[in-house]
Design an enzyme around this catalytic site. Structure first.
Site, short mmCIF file in Angstrom:
data_model
loop_
_atom_site.label_atom_id
_atom_site.label_comp_id
_atom_site.label_asym_id
_atom_site.label_seq_id
_atom_site.Cartn_x
_atom_site.Cartn_y
_atom_site.Cartn_z
CG ASP A 1 -1.56 1.39 1.61
OD1 ASP A 1 -1.52 2.27 0.64
OD2 ASP A 1 -2.05 1.41 2.78
CG ASN B 1 -0.72 10.42 4.13
OD1 ASN B 1 -0.45 10.40 5.44
ND2 ASN B 1 -0.90 11.48 3.34
CD GLN C 1 -1.28 1.51 -3.82
OE1 GLN C 1 -1.06 2.02 -3.06
NE2 GLN C 1 -0.94 0.03 -4.02
CD GLU C 2 -2.84 4.90 2.41
OE1 GLU C 2 -2.65 4.04 3.31
OE2 GLU C 2 -2.58 6.11 2.21
CD GLU C 3 -5.75 8.14 -1.25
OE1 GLU C 3 -5.37 9.03 -0.49
OE2 GLU C 3 -5.39 7.86 -2.09
CE1 TYR D 1 -3.55 5.46 -9.24
CE2 TYR D 1 -3.35 7.45 -10.21
CZ TYR D 1 -3.10 6.37 -9.34
OH TYR D 1 -1.91 6.81 -8.50
#
Length: 517
Positions: free
Chosen positions: A220, A223, A237-239, A278
């Site tokens: 992941d 943040n 990417q993380e969200e 994305y």
């Protein structure tokens, strides 16, 4: 005191000065040492990083700042006291040991004066012919016979001085004197000396991290506050990871921001959604049926590793301290609890002088782990009859060969971590993650390039590197040298082209934000 020949021979190599015929620290050093002697509540020195700043301040007041310490000594102090030492041990060190050492250093002037006062007569009467023999601390030159007698208390104070790196080093070479400060002991050369083999590297030019069929750590691109903008307007990417695995959102309830030596592993999150696009083009595209097998606790065999990269690092990403930060951060994420005892050997034993190098190569190169798997078994056999609580306990205790067997084939699936919106160099970050996965003794790392232009030659470069059978240390040293040249403006090409000049060049300042944090 100023007329003593023995003292004058060594005075320039001591951190003390003569004031009114007495040895003394500078007033700024006295102030710092007094604060340290009263403990962290007064000095605010409670970590390796802050401790080194205190050392640097004292060196500055002694006008030693132009006598450079070993490269990366600052990172070494932070690594040892903040990363390798447990928090309990660190609290005891800064709360008890450092104050005692500081108090001892405050007494160094008086200890030396007492030493010189007694030096000329210390052997008198002990043996005929020894009366008047000089025993004071001094520089003994070549072909010069002599005796120096030091008390244990004085030796302790002088050792504390070495630990605080307060001895002047200028002209020591002229007198053929060896290094005396402890900075070289703390210099962060662990990565440069690693003899661990590089693990298998697979390039994935298509597909997504979460779609890979093998059981592996899914990175992941986090943040430091886990989840990032998942509950706001973020959609990278993380969200996206949190949207398709909504159970991850609950981690935001109880997990605070990550420090530089921390990572988060979440096991068992189920995926519920398909998607397309994305960022602004991200769209839900239907339900997803998660068919991954489960363990005895009913958890999906999905392992998500949250590691946060530097934000907008620009040129500073090539500085050694930040190169170390990123590599150590990735190592924290890829850490394998079942191999903890191997990691301890890596840190405790001198690299290059023990059998660990051979053992670590076996771990990375053999399909079966020769060190951890003397009795072949399967993950199912290990889990048979074990409760969920026992499985969790096993992950934090000395690993058994069966537990290790269940972990040994778990590699890493990642991508352009810390690039894109965060501005990292894709080539640099790719190599950093490879080094960390290899050092963590992971059997493989799969890298999704997401069409990143800078990584179009990654297949060729990774195969070329593997063909040379380089170790982690070999590749680290090349990356460090390249980064140093980038920092100095001596090169502006990408690492891959710098390593293999025959490769087609690309503008290393151009960074795509596709599927990057």
């Amino acid at each position: 005191m100023e007329n003593r020949e023995d003292l004058n021979s060594i005075l320039s190599f001591l951190p003390l000065g003569l004031q009114s015929s007495s040895l003394a620290w500078s007033s700024q050093v006295v102030e710092t040492l007094r604060a340290l002697s009263r403990g962290p509540d007064h000095s605010r020195v409670d970590s390796g990083e802050v401790f080194f700043l205190a050392i640097s301040d004292m060196r500055e007041s002694l006008r030693l700042s132009f006598h450079l310490l070993a490269l990366s000594a600052a990172e070494g102090y932070a690594l040892f006291f903040d990363d390798l030492m447990s928090r309990v041990e660190a609290l005891k060190w800064f709360g008890e040991v450092v104050p005692v050492l500081a108090a001892l250093l405050l007494r160094l002037p008086s200890l030396l004066e007492n030493h010189y006062r007694d030096a000329d007569d210390i052997l008198s009467g002990r043996k005929e012919g020894l009366s008047g023999v000089k025993t004071g601390l001094r520089i003994l030159g070549p072909q010069e016979a002599g005796i120096v007698v030091l008390s244990q208390e004085l030796i302790s104070a002088l050792l504390a001085c070495s630990f605080f790196c307060l001895f002047p080093t200028y002209d020591r070479g002229v007198k053929h004197l060896p290094a005396i400060n402890f900075d070289c002991l703390f210099a962060s050369d662990f990565w440069s000396r690693s003899a661990v083999s590089l693990c298998h590297f697979e390039v994935l030019h298509s597909g997504l991290i979460e779609d890979q069929p093998c059981e592996a750590l899914q990175v992941d691109f986090a943040n430091k506050y886990i989840g990032g903008g998942a509950l706001h307007r973020g959609c990278v990417q993380e969200e996206i990871c949190f949207m398709i695995n909504p159970e991850l959102i609950i981690s935001m309830l109880f997990l605070p921001s990550m420090a530089d030596n921390e990572a988060i592993e979440i096991v068992g999150a189920e995926r519920f959604s398909n998607y397309t696009g994305y960022a602004s083009s991200f769209r839900f595209s239907g339900d997803y049926q998660d068919r991954k097998p489960t363990d005895l606790m009913g958890r999906r065999k999905t392992r998500i590793i949250a590691i946060d990269a530097l934000c907008n690092p620009k040129l500073r990403q090539y500085r050694l301290e930040f190169l170390l930060r990123e590599t150590n951060k990735a190592f924290c994420g890829f850490f394998d609890q079942s191999k903890c005892h191997l990691y301890q050997k890596m840190f405790q034993e001198a690299p290059g002088t023990n059998n660990l190098n051979k053992d670590a190569k076996e771990v990375n190169n053999k399909p079966g782990n020769a060190m951890l798997d003397e009795t072949p078994s399967t993950s199912e056999e290990q889990e048979k009859g074990a409760s969920g609580a026992e499985l969790i306990e096993n992950s934090y205790s000395e690993p058994s060969s069966q537990y290790a067997e269940s972990q040994e084939n778990i590699g890493v699936v990642t991508g352009n971590w810390g690039c894109g919106a965060f501005g990292g160099d894709p080539e640099l970050k790719t190599i950093v993650q490879w080094l960390a996965a290899s050092q963590a003794l992971r059997p493989f790392i799969s890298h999704c390039t997401f069409g990143e232009e800078a990584l179009r030659t990654l297949d060729q470069v990774s195969q070329w590197i593997l063909s040379h059978e380089w170790t982690v240390g070999d590749l680290w040293n090349l990356l460090a040298e390249y980064s140093n040249q980038r920092l100095k403006g001596e090169t502006n090409i990408g690492f891959f082209t710098w390593l293999l000049p025959s490769l087609p060049m690309h503008d290393s300042s151009m960074v795509s934000d596709k599927n990057c944090i």
